[in-house]
Design a protein around this motif. Structure first.
Motif, PDB file in Angstrom:
ATOM      1  N   ALA A 121     -18.664 -67.343  80.243  1.00  0.00           N
ATOM      2  CA  ALA A 121     -18.752 -68.146  79.025  1.00  0.00           C
ATOM      3  C   ALA A 121     -17.389 -68.676  78.571  1.00  0.00           C
ATOM      4  O   ALA A 121     -17.319 -69.384  77.565  1.00  0.00           O
ATOM      5  N   GLY A 122     -16.328 -68.333  79.315  1.00  0.00           N
ATOM      6  CA  GLY A 122     -15.017 -68.888  79.020  1.00  0.00           C
ATOM      7  C   GLY A 122     -14.064 -67.966  78.296  1.00  0.00           C
ATOM      8  O   GLY A 122     -12.932 -68.383  77.987  1.00  0.00           O
ATOM      9  N   LEU A 123     -14.449 -66.740  78.019  1.00  0.00           N
ATOM     10  CA  LEU A 123     -13.540 -65.820  77.332  1.00  0.00           C
ATOM     11  C   LEU A 123     -12.436 -65.377  78.290  1.00  0.00           C
ATOM     12  O   LEU A 123     -12.666 -65.166  79.482  1.00  0.00           O
ATOM     13  N   LYS A 124     -11.240 -65.251  77.750  1.00  0.00           N
ATOM     14  CA  LYS A 124     -10.032 -65.193  78.573  1.00  0.00           C
ATOM     15  C   LYS A 124      -9.460 -63.798  78.765  1.00  0.00           C
ATOM     16  O   LYS A 124      -8.371 -63.645  79.314  1.00  0.00           O
ATOM     17  N   GLY A 125     -10.176 -62.788  78.345  1.00  0.00           N
ATOM     18  CA  GLY A 125      -9.695 -61.430  78.500  1.00  0.00           C
ATOM     19  C   GLY A 125     -10.623 -60.493  77.764  1.00  0.00           C
ATOM     20  O   GLY A 125     -11.744 -60.842  77.413  1.00  0.00           O
ATOM     21  N   VAL A 126     -10.131 -59.285  77.517  1.00  0.00           N
ATOM     22  CA  VAL A 126     -10.928 -58.240  76.873  1.00  0.00           C
ATOM     23  C   VAL A 126     -10.078 -57.554  75.813  1.00  0.00           C
ATOM     24  O   VAL A 126      -8.870 -57.368  75.987  1.00  0.00           O
ATOM     25  N   LYS A 127     -10.722 -57.184  74.720  1.00  0.00           N
ATOM     26  CA  LYS A 127     -10.090 -56.390  73.669  1.00  0.00           C
ATOM     27  C   LYS A 127     -10.819 -55.055  73.543  1.00  0.00           C
ATOM     28  O   LYS A 127     -12.048 -55.016  73.413  1.00  0.00           O
ATOM     29  N   LEU A 128     -10.070 -53.955  73.588  1.00  0.00           N
ATOM     30  CA  LEU A 128     -10.586 -52.619  73.334  1.00  0.00           C
ATOM     31  C   LEU A 128      -9.722 -51.951  72.274  1.00  0.00           C
ATOM     32  O   LEU A 128      -8.544 -52.306  72.100  1.00  0.00           O
ATOM     33  N   HIS A 129     -10.295 -50.973  71.576  1.00  0.00           N
ATOM     34  CA  HIS A 129      -9.588 -50.307  70.478  1.00  0.00           C
ATOM     35  C   HIS A 129      -9.893 -48.819  70.563  1.00  0.00           C
ATOM     36  O   HIS A 129     -10.971 -48.369  70.177  1.00  0.00           O
ATOM     37  N   CYS A 130      -8.922 -48.047  71.084  1.00  0.00           N
ATOM     38  CA  CYS A 130      -9.146 -46.616  71.285  1.00  0.00           C
ATOM     39  C   CYS A 130      -9.512 -45.908  69.983  1.00  0.00           C
ATOM     40  O   CYS A 130     -10.321 -44.976  69.983  1.00  0.00           O
ATOM     41  N   HIS A 131      -8.928 -46.329  68.864  1.00  0.00           N
ATOM     42  CA  HIS A 131      -9.154 -45.646  67.595  1.00  0.00           C
ATOM     43  C   HIS A 131     -10.580 -45.865  67.095  1.00  0.00           C
ATOM     44  O   HIS A 131     -11.252 -44.932  66.660  1.00  0.00           O
ATOM     45  N   VAL A 132     -11.021 -47.108  67.126  1.00  0.00           N
ATOM     46  CA  VAL A 132     -12.343 -47.448  66.606  1.00  0.00           C
ATOM     47  C   VAL A 132     -13.440 -47.023  67.571  1.00  0.00           C
ATOM     48  O   VAL A 132     -14.495 -46.503  67.172  1.00  0.00           O
ATOM     49  N   GLN A 133     -13.198 -47.227  68.859  1.00  0.00           N
ATOM     50  CA  GLN A 133     -14.225 -46.951  69.865  1.00  0.00           C
ATOM     51  C   GLN A 133     -14.167 -45.516  70.388  1.00  0.00           C
ATOM     52  O   GLN A 133     -15.039 -45.102  71.150  1.00  0.00           O
ATOM     53  N   CYS A 134     -13.130 -44.776  69.993  1.00  0.00           N
ATOM     54  CA  CYS A 134     -13.027 -43.333  70.272  1.00  0.00           C
ATOM     55  C   CYS A 134     -13.057 -43.011  71.767  1.00  0.00           C
ATOM     56  O   CYS A 134     -13.974 -42.342  72.273  1.00  0.00           O
TER      57      CYS A 134
END
Length: 290
Positions: A121-134
Motif C-alpha cells: 500500500a506504499g508504507l515506507k517502514g514500520v513503527k514499534l513501541h516496546c513500552h506500549v506494546q510490552c
C-alpha cells in the motif's frame, strides 16, 4: 504526577535559509485513538500543547516550513494494525509530503502478512513501541517482523530505549529495554535498518558505542534536544556519526513549542553540513528509497 508544560514562545515558521527539514517522528492516528493517547498523557505523561487531529497536524507542520513528515503510529492490541495502516496509507496518498510507516503487534497472527500488505500500500517502514506494546527488542516474536523489514528493504523505527518512561505502562520498560538487547538485534539481523528514537535515552554512552560498531543503526533526536527532561544533552552522540542522526519531534504530543528542538539544535553550532544531514538529508536517504 504529569510533568509540567513549558510556556515557551513558538515561531511562526522555521528560520529562513535552512536546508530541507524532515520531521522524522510525527504521530498520526484516527481521531478516537489520538484522543485516547492524549488522555493517557494528560494523566501520566505531560500536558499536550497541540491537540490537533491528523489533517491539522499535517497542515500545521507543512505550512511552517517543514518539507516532509514521517508519520508513525502503533497498535496496542491485536487486530488494530490493519485499520491503522490503511488510515495512514490513505493520508500519505492524499499528501505526498507525508511518508507513512506501518505498524503491527509483535506476535499477533499473520504479522508478516499484515506488513506485506502495508508495504504494498506504499508504507515506507514500520513503527514499534516496546513500552506500549510490552515486548523486549530481542524477543523471539520479533524475528518475523525484522525479517519482513529486511526482505522489503524497509526501515524499522522502534522505541527500544528505556526513556521517556512511565510506571503506568503495563510492563517494566527498564527490564525490557536495553542497549545490550538492541545490539543482539543488530547482530542477528544485519540486513535490518533500525532507527531508535529519543537518541536511545537514557543509555547515551552505550548508543554512542553501538553507532560506532554497527552500520545498520540510526537514531532520532525526538525530545532529547529540548532540555525538557532532567538529563544532559548528549552532544557527543550527535557528533560520533552525524550521518546516522535524524531530526524528530513527537509532534503533536508535546508540552512545549513545536520548534523548540530546531532552535536548540541550531544553537549547538554543529556546522552547516552536519545540520543539513540531521535536519533532513539523513531521513531522506533512510526513507526516500523505499
Amino acid at each position: 504526577m504529569p510533568l509540567p508544560a513549558l510556556d515557551d514562545e513558538e515561531g511562526p515558521r522555521l528560520p529562513e535559509g535552512l536546508p530541507p527539514v524532515v520531521d522524522a517522528h510525527v504521530h498520526l492516528f484516527p481521531d478516537p485513538v489520538f484522543e485516547a493517547v492524549w488522555r493517557w498523557f494528560e494523566q501520566y505523561g505531560w500536558p499536550i500543547r497541540y491537540k490537533l487531529h491528523t489533517p491539522r497536524v499535517v497542515s500545521f507542520l507543512l505550512s511552517r516550513g517543514v518539507s516532509r513528515v514521517v508519520a508513525l503510529h502503533y497498535a496496542h492490541k491485536p487486530g488494530m494494525a490493519r485499520f491503522l495502516n490503511t488510515y495512514v496509507a490513505e493520508v500519505a496518498r492524499a499528501e505526498p509530503r507525508v511518508w507513512g510507516l506501518a505498524t503491527v503487534l509483535p506476535g499477533e497472527e499473520g504479522a508478516a502478512e499484515i506488513l506485506a500488505e502495508a508495504f504494498e500500500a506504499g508504507l515506507k517502514g514500520v513503527k514499534l513501541h516496546c513500552h506500549v506494546q510490552c515486548f523486549a527488542p530481542d524477543a523471539p516474536e520479533l524475528h518475523e517482523v525484522y525479517a519482513a523489514c529486511a526482505r522489503a528493504g524497509r526501515p524499522l523505527v522502534m522505541h527500544a530505549g528505556r526513556e521517556p518512561a512511565s510506571p503506568h505502562y503495563k510492563c517494566d520498560v527498564h527490564a525490557l529495554c536495553s542497549a545490550e538487547r538492541v545490539e543482539r538485534v543488530l547482530k542477528d539481523h544485519p540486513g535490518l535498518k533500525l532507527c531508535v528514537p529519543h537518541l536511545g535515552a537514557d543509555e547515551f554512552g552505550a548508543y554512542e558505542r553501538l553507532l560506532e560498531r554497527h552500520d545498520n543503526l540510526w537514531l532520532d533526536t525526538t525530545m532529547m534536544l529540548s532540555g525538557y527532561f532532567p538529563m544532559p544533552l548528549p552532544r557527543r552522540l550527535l557528533e560520533v556519526r552525524p550521518e546516522r542522526i535524524l531530526y524528530g519531534t513527537d509532534f503533536p504530543n508535546l508540552p512545549y513549542a513545536w520548534d523548540r528542538e530546531v532552535k536548540q539544535l541550531l544553537a549547538l553550532k554543529l556546522g552547516d553540513e552536519v545540520e543539513a544531514g540531521i535536519l533532513g538529508r539523513n531521513a531522506l536517504q533512510l526513507f526516500g528509497g523505499c
